[in-house]
Design a protein around this motif. Sequence first.
Motif, PDB file in Angstrom:
ATOM      1  N   ARG A 154     -40.127 -50.715  96.932  1.00  0.00           N
ATOM      2  CA  ARG A 154     -39.267 -49.542  96.792  1.00  0.00           C
ATOM      3  C   ARG A 154     -40.047 -48.269  96.492  1.00  0.00           C
ATOM      4  NH1 ARG A 154     -36.734 -48.818  91.300  1.00  0.00           N
ATOM      5  NH2 ARG A 154     -38.067 -49.875  89.806  1.00  0.00           N
ATOM      6  N   TYR A 155     -41.221 -48.390  95.912  1.00  0.00           N
ATOM      7  CA  TYR A 155     -42.005 -47.202  95.604  1.00  0.00           C
ATOM      8  C   TYR A 155     -42.566 -46.578  96.876  1.00  0.00           C
ATOM      9  CZ  TYR A 155     -41.563 -49.055  90.918  1.00  0.00           C
ATOM     10  OH  TYR A 155     -41.052 -49.529  89.746  1.00  0.00           O
ATOM     11  N   ALA A 156     -43.088 -47.407  97.761  1.00  0.00           N
ATOM     12  CA  ALA A 156     -43.602 -46.904  99.029  1.00  0.00           C
ATOM     13  C   ALA A 156     -42.464 -46.363  99.890  1.00  0.00           C
ATOM     14  CB  ALA A 156     -44.342 -48.015  99.771  1.00  0.00           C
ATOM     15  N   ILE A 157     -41.333 -47.041  99.861  1.00  0.00           N
ATOM     16  CA  ILE A 157     -40.172 -46.594 100.632  1.00  0.00           C
ATOM     17  C   ILE A 157     -39.654 -45.263 100.100  1.00  0.00           C
ATOM     18  CG2 ILE A 157     -37.768 -47.138 101.214  1.00  0.00           C
ATOM     19  CD1 ILE A 157     -38.596 -50.097 101.204  1.00  0.00           C
ATOM     20  N   TYR A 158     -39.691 -45.088  98.779  1.00  0.00           N
ATOM     21  CA  TYR A 158     -39.231 -43.840  98.179  1.00  0.00           C
ATOM     22  C   TYR A 158     -40.102 -42.669  98.620  1.00  0.00           C
ATOM     23  CZ  TYR A 158     -37.458 -40.620  94.619  1.00  0.00           C
ATOM     24  OH  TYR A 158     -36.888 -39.543  93.965  1.00  0.00           O
ATOM     25  N   GLU A 159     -41.402 -42.890  98.720  1.00  0.00           N
ATOM     26  CA  GLU A 159     -42.303 -41.837  99.212  1.00  0.00           C
ATOM     27  C   GLU A 159     -41.929 -41.437 100.635  1.00  0.00           C
ATOM     28  OE1 GLU A 159     -46.430 -42.659  98.934  1.00  0.00           O
ATOM     29  OE2 GLU A 159     -46.429 -42.857  96.751  1.00  0.00           O
ATOM     30  N   GLU A 160     -41.612 -42.429 101.464  1.00  0.00           N
ATOM     31  CA  GLU A 160     -41.228 -42.146 102.847  1.00  0.00           C
ATOM     32  C   GLU A 160     -39.918 -41.349 102.893  1.00  0.00           C
ATOM     33  OE1 GLU A 160     -42.924 -42.642 105.474  1.00  0.00           O
ATOM     34  OE2 GLU A 160     -44.528 -43.920 104.686  1.00  0.00           O
ATOM     35  N   LYS A 161     -39.005 -41.668 101.993  1.00  0.00           N
ATOM     36  CA  LYS A 161     -37.732 -40.952 101.927  1.00  0.00           C
ATOM     37  C   LYS A 161     -37.964 -39.484 101.561  1.00  0.00           C
ATOM     38  CE  LYS A 161     -33.307 -40.957  99.427  1.00  0.00           C
ATOM     39  NZ  LYS A 161     -32.490 -41.654  98.403  1.00  0.00           N
ATOM     40  N   ILE A 162     -38.824 -39.255 100.585  1.00  0.00           N
ATOM     41  CA  ILE A 162     -39.156 -37.886 100.177  1.00  0.00           C
ATOM     42  C   ILE A 162     -39.779 -37.114 101.336  1.00  0.00           C
ATOM     43  CG2 ILE A 162     -40.630 -36.493  98.666  1.00  0.00           C
ATOM     44  CD1 ILE A 162     -40.343 -38.751  96.577  1.00  0.00           C
ATOM     45  N   ALA A 163     -40.705 -37.755 102.030  1.00  0.00           N
ATOM     46  CA  ALA A 163     -41.372 -37.121 103.163  1.00  0.00           C
ATOM     47  C   ALA A 163     -40.359 -36.737 104.247  1.00  0.00           C
ATOM     48  CB  ALA A 163     -42.437 -38.052 103.741  1.00  0.00           C
ATOM     49  N   TYR A 164     -39.395 -37.603 104.483  1.00  0.00           N
ATOM     50  CA  TYR A 164     -38.375 -37.348 105.508  1.00  0.00           C
ATOM     51  C   TYR A 164     -37.545 -36.118 105.164  1.00  0.00           C
ATOM     52  CZ  TYR A 164     -33.958 -37.877 108.036  1.00  0.00           C
ATOM     53  OH  TYR A 164     -32.838 -37.642 108.790  1.00  0.00           O
TER      54      TYR A 164
END
Length: 208
Positions: A40-50
């Motif tokens: 979830r931490y890596a996925i959260y970074e991707e969400k922020i980037a999006y």
Amino acid sequence: MNTYAKVVVPGSPITKSNFKLHNKDGRAILPSNTGTSNDRYAIYEEKIAYYARLQNPGVILEESLIAILKVYYKSEKRHPDTANITKSIFDGIEKSGLIVNDAQITRIITEEFYDKENPRFELEFFGESKYKISYSVEEKIEPSEKKLYTSLRKSPASKLLKTTKDKKEENTNSSTCEFCNKKVKEDNLIKGNGGKTLICRNCFNKLF
């Protein structure tokens, strides 16, 4: 050249995991496809980037920046440490290409709020060539109720309550892979996060 940008990311903000592994070149990595909660931490970074790129198309901030971060948690009682939350947020922003490197953020103000219906964070960047920041701390005319955190800390007495059984379980888990939960020999384990995280070679190879 752009000197301002704003990013609003919905959802409960989370901090970056202390979980880290190192690849064959010795570089720290944050897995995103392990099937565990660490993803979830890596996925959260991707969400922020999006959201950063969606809300600021074509914008690249290249100069030194002032950052104002407002974090809105869902619950006042249970939420991450605000002092540590900036790392995952700025890593996601850097990944978006909105900024060149998080090192260019020279001044940061972080504020904590609560919004049960709409948890989120709001982040504004101001280029120092055009903006400056000032702040003041003033004594209240009427003191408000103190917000105490001492009850959240574990007392020395509570640490002594750990039973011998608990300690034996910890020793057993130290030889268990964090991913497949299988017991393996020490020579088939790879250690990460300063030796706190163990992963068998089979699971490690699947990550790469």
